[in-house]
Design an enzyme around this catalytic site. Structure first.
Site, PDB file in Angstrom:
ATOM      1  N   GLU A 109      17.779  20.465   8.874  1.00 21.36           N
ATOM      2  CA  GLU A 109      18.409  19.146   8.906  1.00 21.36           C
ATOM      3  C   GLU A 109      17.342  18.067   9.088  1.00 21.36           C
ATOM      4  O   GLU A 109      17.392  17.294  10.048  1.00 21.36           O
ATOM      5  CB  GLU A 109      19.410  19.077  10.063  1.00 21.36           C
ATOM      6  CG  GLU A 109      20.483  20.150  10.039  1.00 21.36           C
ATOM      7  CD  GLU A 109      21.313  20.193  11.326  1.00 21.36           C
ATOM      8  OE1 GLU A 109      21.007  19.443  12.279  1.00 21.36           O
ATOM      9  OE2 GLU A 109      22.256  20.982  11.373  1.00 21.36           O
TER      10      GLU A 109
ATOM     11  N   CYS B 135      17.175 -13.356  21.688  1.00 22.36           N
ATOM     12  CA  CYS B 135      17.013 -13.870  23.052  1.00 22.36           C
ATOM     13  C   CYS B 135      16.871 -12.758  24.081  1.00 22.36           C
ATOM     14  O   CYS B 135      17.710 -12.606  24.972  1.00 22.36           O
ATOM     15  CB  CYS B 135      18.208 -14.740  23.386  1.00 22.36           C
ATOM     16  SG  CYS B 135      18.445 -15.988  22.131  1.00 22.36           S
TER      17      CYS B 135
HETATM   18  N1  LLP Z   1      20.089  17.240  13.338  1.00 16.80           N
HETATM   19  C1  LLP Z   1      20.659  16.755  14.447  1.00 16.80           C
HETATM   20  C2  LLP Z   1      21.767  17.489  15.046  1.00 16.80           C
HETATM   21  C3  LLP Z   1      20.190  15.562  15.003  1.00 16.80           C
HETATM   22  O1  LLP Z   1      20.748  15.079  16.111  1.00 16.80           O
HETATM   23  C4  LLP Z   1      19.105  14.873  14.391  1.00 16.80           C
HETATM   24  C5  LLP Z   1      18.612  13.620  14.938  1.00 16.80           C
HETATM   25  C6  LLP Z   1      18.553  15.408  13.210  1.00 16.80           C
HETATM   26  C7  LLP Z   1      19.063  16.608  12.717  1.00 16.80           C
HETATM   27  C8  LLP Z   1      17.428  14.763  12.467  1.00 16.80           C
HETATM   28  O2  LLP Z   1      16.285  14.742  13.243  1.00 16.80           O
HETATM   29  P1  LLP Z   1      14.887  14.229  12.619  1.00 16.80           P
HETATM   30  O3  LLP Z   1      14.475  15.230  11.588  1.00 16.80           O
HETATM   31  O4  LLP Z   1      15.106  12.889  12.049  1.00 16.80           O
HETATM   32  O5  LLP Z   1      13.961  14.209  13.783  1.00 16.80           O
HETATM   33  N2  LLP Z   1      16.733   7.084  16.749  1.00 16.80           N
HETATM   34  C9  LLP Z   1      15.662   7.960  17.124  1.00 16.80           C
HETATM   35  C10 LLP Z   1      15.860   9.365  16.599  1.00 16.80           C
HETATM   36  C11 LLP Z   1      17.196   9.980  16.974  1.00 16.80           C
HETATM   37  C12 LLP Z   1      17.375  11.359  16.437  1.00 16.80           C
HETATM   38  C13 LLP Z   1      18.800  11.779  16.539  1.00 16.80           C
HETATM   39  N3  LLP Z   1      19.094  13.054  15.995  1.00 16.80           N
HETATM   40  C14 LLP Z   1      14.347   7.359  16.651  1.00 16.80           C
HETATM   41  O6  LLP Z   1      14.358   6.298  16.062  1.00 16.80           O
HETATM   42  O7  LLP Z   1      13.295   7.927  16.909  1.00 16.80           O
END
Ligand code: LLP
Length: 414
Positions: free
Chosen positions: A274, A343
């Site tokens: 994922e 702000c």
């Molecule tokens: N699968 C699940 C169940 C997840 O919760 C997430 C991300 C992913 C896959 C994808 O993860 P990635 O490959 O993108 O690391 N807003 C934060 C990141 C939050 C991630 C949430 N879950 C940021 O800007 O760093």
């Protein structure tokens, strides 16, 4: 590797000058490089070509339907966490049989929507959710495929807000309990079909060992389940592979692939991934215009027309995003904070950063903004959300219009 580069002194997205796009669509604007997106997908896919696998791009990282469609055309499935993401994914052309549904708080209407769509499987995060899915499947006279998201109690060694694999985190079900739940489901929840085991320990991981530690634990679970007559066809390893924002030594998908393949050898499962950030992070930039500069006795400030509502990561996690001049015209550097018009003192993109001496009217590119940039943007301070643009070679196209003031009050009533 991405396709944002300087040609002479001008910054380009593939074959198009960023200055030209900004003139035509205004600022702030998000710009994505199609070639970078497809390259990232291909690199990830290539890393696992020797084993059965399915990439389910994590919609939350960047949910624009043009971005989703780009990956779907390459064969990608999707990882969703809400009915809204399911809707987007279907609009973008996703194959229901390649959709996995994660998240700790799935509502009944969302579960029903996913069941009617015929998704591949639910990644279940609590015993109560498991029972709820069984109940809804029964009502709809359907069978629901599921995996339990296991909480392996592994430290992802990342920012605490995006670390998800420890017992103190709200995610998943602890190992022992997860096994009991599979057995309970087998004996009692007749509308459920166990298809996989799932695990996602966090985001922006820059080391391989937490992944392999988690894999060791999930492998044991699969063995135990099989010994109980529960066949497991899929092992979903989640996302989480990190990228380079500044000087992080993030593993290449090839290296990650080798380690995962080694660890899962002979397991006889199809691997599901994922990935979100690693696909889109370095494929997008946020372009902002300098409105004002201001010299204080303690600090210099560069005030831009983009703000924390457009890119929340620095305010939320203290994240670093490189900042480049869209037109290099000075070698002079200044130390400054780059801030937005909102702000709040938390509205910043950089603090005490050595930067080219930007002046009013100059454009800057805030780098690595393709993941969790637009998708986390908001209307705070009643700022219309920004336009998104896709560049392909020498052409560019608006893939989401800038919001208008009218959009801001859509659905509101006095
Ligand atoms: N699968 C699940 C169940 C997840 O919760 C997430 C991300 C992913 C896959 C994808 O993860 P990635 O490959 O993108 O690391 N807003 C934060 C990141 C939050 C991630 C949430 N879950 C940021 O800007 O760093």
């Amino acid at each position: 590797m991405n396709f944002f580069t300087y040609k002479k002194n001008k910054f380009y997205a593939e074959g198009v000058a960023v200055e030209r796009i900004s003139k035509e669509v205004g600022t702030p604007c998000y710009i994505y490089s199609h070639k970078t997106l497809t390259r990232h997908y291909a690199a990830f896919d290539e890393a696992f070509k020797s084993v059965p696998h399915l990439i389910c791009y994590s919609v939350k990282a960047n949910s624009n339907i043009a971005v989703l469609n780009t990956f779907i055309k390459q064969g990608s499935g999707v990882d969703i966490v809400s009915g809204g993401e399911l809707f987007r994914a279907l609009k973008a052309g996703a194959n229901p049989k390649k959709i996995v549904y994660s998240g700790v708080g799935k509502r009944e209407d969302e579960i029903e929507y996913a069941l009617k769509t015929g998704i591949l499987m639910f990644n279940v995060e609590s015993p109560e959710e498991l029972r709820t899915i069984n109940k809804i499947a029964g009502r709809l006279k359907k069978k629901a495929n599921f995996a339990i998201r296991v909480n392996p109690n592994v430290d992802a060694k990342t920012h605490p807000y995006i670390s998800t694999g420890l017992k103190k985190n709200k995610f998943g079900i602890e190992t022992e309990q997860a096994i009991k739940e599979y057995i309970f489901a087998k004996n009692n929840l007749k509308n459920l079909v166990p298809l996989g085991v799932d695990c996602h320990i966090g985001s922006q991981l820059t080391q391989i060992s937490p992944f392999t530690d988690a894999l060791k634990k999930t492998k044991n679970i699969i063995a135990t389940l099989r010994s109980q007559g529960i066949d497991i066809k899929y092992l979903d390893i989640g996302g989480g592979l990190g990228i380079t924002y500044k000087d992080e030594d993030a593993p290449h998908p090839g290296k990650y692939g080798k380690a995962v393949i080694e660890e899962t050898k002979g397991l006889g499962v199809t691997l599901i991934f994922e990935p979100g950030r690693v696909m889109v992070g370095n494929a997008g930039i946020l372009v902002a215009k300098v409105l004002y500069t201001k010299q204080g006795t303690e600090k210099n400030f560069i005030i831009t027309d983009a703000a924390m509502n457009d890119l929340a990561r620095p305010s939320l996690y203290g994240s670093y995003h490189a900042i480049k001049a869209v037109r290099k015209n000075s070698t002079k550097e200044i130390k400054a904070d780059v801030v937005g018009p909102i702000c709040e003192s938390g509205d910043f993109f950089a603090k005490d950063r050595e930067l080219p001496s930007f002046k009013s009217g100059d454009l800057m590119a805030i780098m690595s903004a393709g993941a969790y940039g637009f998708s986390m943007s908001s209307n705070y301070n009643s700022r219309p959300r920004t336009v998104e643009v896709m560049v392909t070679g020498n052409k560019f196209k608006i893939i989401r219009e800038r919001e208008s003031y009218k959009d801001l009050i859509k659905g509101e009533k006095i």
